[in-house]
Design a protein around this motif. Structure first.
Motif, PDB file in Angstrom:
ATOM      1  N   HIS A  61       4.040   0.795   2.382  1.00 28.85           N
ATOM      2  CA  HIS A  61       3.976  -0.283   3.370  1.00 28.85           C
ATOM      3  C   HIS A  61       3.831  -1.608   2.631  1.00 28.85           C
ATOM      4  N   SER A  62       4.614  -2.584   3.037  1.00 29.68           N
ATOM      5  CA  SER A  62       4.667  -3.844   2.289  1.00 29.68           C
ATOM      6  C   SER A  62       3.691  -4.908   2.780  1.00 29.68           C
ATOM      7  N   THR A  63       3.188  -4.789   3.985  1.00 28.27           N
ATOM      8  CA  THR A  63       2.310  -5.828   4.522  1.00 28.27           C
ATOM      9  C   THR A  63       0.881  -5.313   4.609  1.00 28.27           C
ATOM     10  N   VAL A  64      -0.027  -6.062   3.981  1.00 29.06           N
ATOM     11  CA  VAL A  64      -1.453  -5.745   4.041  1.00 29.06           C
ATOM     12  C   VAL A  64      -2.159  -6.982   4.566  1.00 29.06           C
ATOM     13  N   ILE A  65      -2.925  -6.815   5.629  1.00 25.41           N
ATOM     14  CA  ILE A  65      -3.661  -7.925   6.224  1.00 25.41           C
ATOM     15  C   ILE A  65      -5.137  -7.574   6.248  1.00 25.41           C
ATOM     16  N   PRO A  96      10.936  -0.860  -0.619  1.00 26.30           N
ATOM     17  CA  PRO A  96      10.127   0.367  -0.725  1.00 26.30           C
ATOM     18  C   PRO A  96      10.418   1.163  -1.998  1.00 26.30           C
ATOM     19  N   GLU A  97      11.656   1.123  -2.483  1.00 26.54           N
ATOM     20  CA  GLU A  97      12.019   1.854  -3.704  1.00 26.54           C
ATOM     21  C   GLU A  97      11.211   1.382  -4.903  1.00 26.54           C
ATOM     22  N   GLU A  98      10.833   0.098  -4.914  1.00 28.30           N
ATOM     23  CA  GLU A  98      10.004  -0.413  -6.000  1.00 28.30           C
ATOM     24  C   GLU A  98       8.617   0.214  -5.939  1.00 28.30           C
ATOM     25  N   GLY A  99       8.105   0.409  -4.751  1.00 31.56           N
ATOM     26  CA  GLY A  99       6.818   1.068  -4.580  1.00 31.56           C
ATOM     27  C   GLY A  99       6.875   2.516  -5.022  1.00 31.56           C
ATOM     28  N   VAL A 100       7.953   3.201  -4.690  1.00 31.25           N
ATOM     29  CA  VAL A 100       8.128   4.594  -5.103  1.00 31.25           C
ATOM     30  C   VAL A 100       8.200   4.679  -6.631  1.00 31.25           C
ATOM     31  N   VAL A 104       0.833  -1.197   0.000  1.00 28.62           N
ATOM     32  CA  VAL A 104       0.000   0.000   0.000  1.00 28.62           C
ATOM     33  C   VAL A 104       0.870   1.251   0.000  1.00 28.62           C
ATOM     34  N   ALA A 105       0.270   2.325  -0.509  1.00 31.72           N
ATOM     35  CA  ALA A 105       0.869   3.655  -0.428  1.00 31.72           C
ATOM     36  C   ALA A 105      -0.153   4.565   0.225  1.00 31.72           C
ATOM     37  N   VAL A 106       0.290   5.343   1.202  1.00 34.82           N
ATOM     38  CA  VAL A 106      -0.545   6.347   1.854  1.00 34.82           C
ATOM     39  C   VAL A 106      -0.116   7.697   1.295  1.00 34.82           C
ATOM     40  N   ILE A 107      -1.065   8.409   0.676  1.00 32.70           N
ATOM     41  CA  ILE A 107      -0.787   9.692   0.038  1.00 32.70           C
ATOM     42  C   ILE A 107      -1.170  10.802   1.015  1.00 32.70           C
ATOM     43  N   LYS A 108      -0.180  11.578   1.470  1.00 30.23           N
ATOM     44  CA  LYS A 108      -0.416  12.607   2.485  1.00 30.23           C
ATOM     45  C   LYS A 108      -0.107  13.998   1.909  1.00 30.23           C
TER      46      LYS A 108
END
Length: 117
Positions: free
Chosen positions: A98-102, A51-55, A8-12
């Motif tokens: 964030h890499s973990t989603v439950i 995290p760099e892959e998510g970015v 997930v990505a949180v956009i702030k």
């Protein structure tokens, strides 16, 4: 509980976003940055190890994200900032990866298409 095969990505929003909102025509809201950053947009991303892959993925879809954040406040594109570049996106928003989603709910997830921007 179930692991979800996503990150997930949180956009702030950051100060430039708040400045834009406060200068928007017909804005009668008294907005503060802290309040904008408390209930933020969360985007499901493909699973990533780093995290760099998510970015990097955010960099690919930044324009949709930028427009989605703007349209959530003002649909009239004439009120939007002229600069919707990748550089402007990163100046206007912090992004937490964030890499973990439950999933804690034992029911199917329902998907509804978002705005096509």
């Amino acid at each position: 509980m179930y692991f979800v095969d996503r990150s997930v990505a949180v956009i702030k929003p950051k100060q430039p976003f708040l400045d834009w909102l406060n200068q928007a025509p017909d804005n009668d809201m008294d907005l503060a940055l802290d309040s904008l950053r408390t209930d933020c947009t969360v985007i499901l991303l493909p699973e990533f190890d780093e995290p760099e892959e998510g970015v990097a993925y955010i960099d690919e879809i930044y324009e949709q994200l930028f427009k989605m954040e703007l349209v959530s406040w003002y649909e009239d594109e004439d009120t939007w900032p002229k600069d919707l570049s990748l550089k402007a996106f990163w100046e206007w928003f912090d992004v937490e990866i964030h890499s973990t989603v439950i999933d804690s709910v034992d029911a199917d997830i329902s998907n509804t298409p978002a705005l096509d921007l």
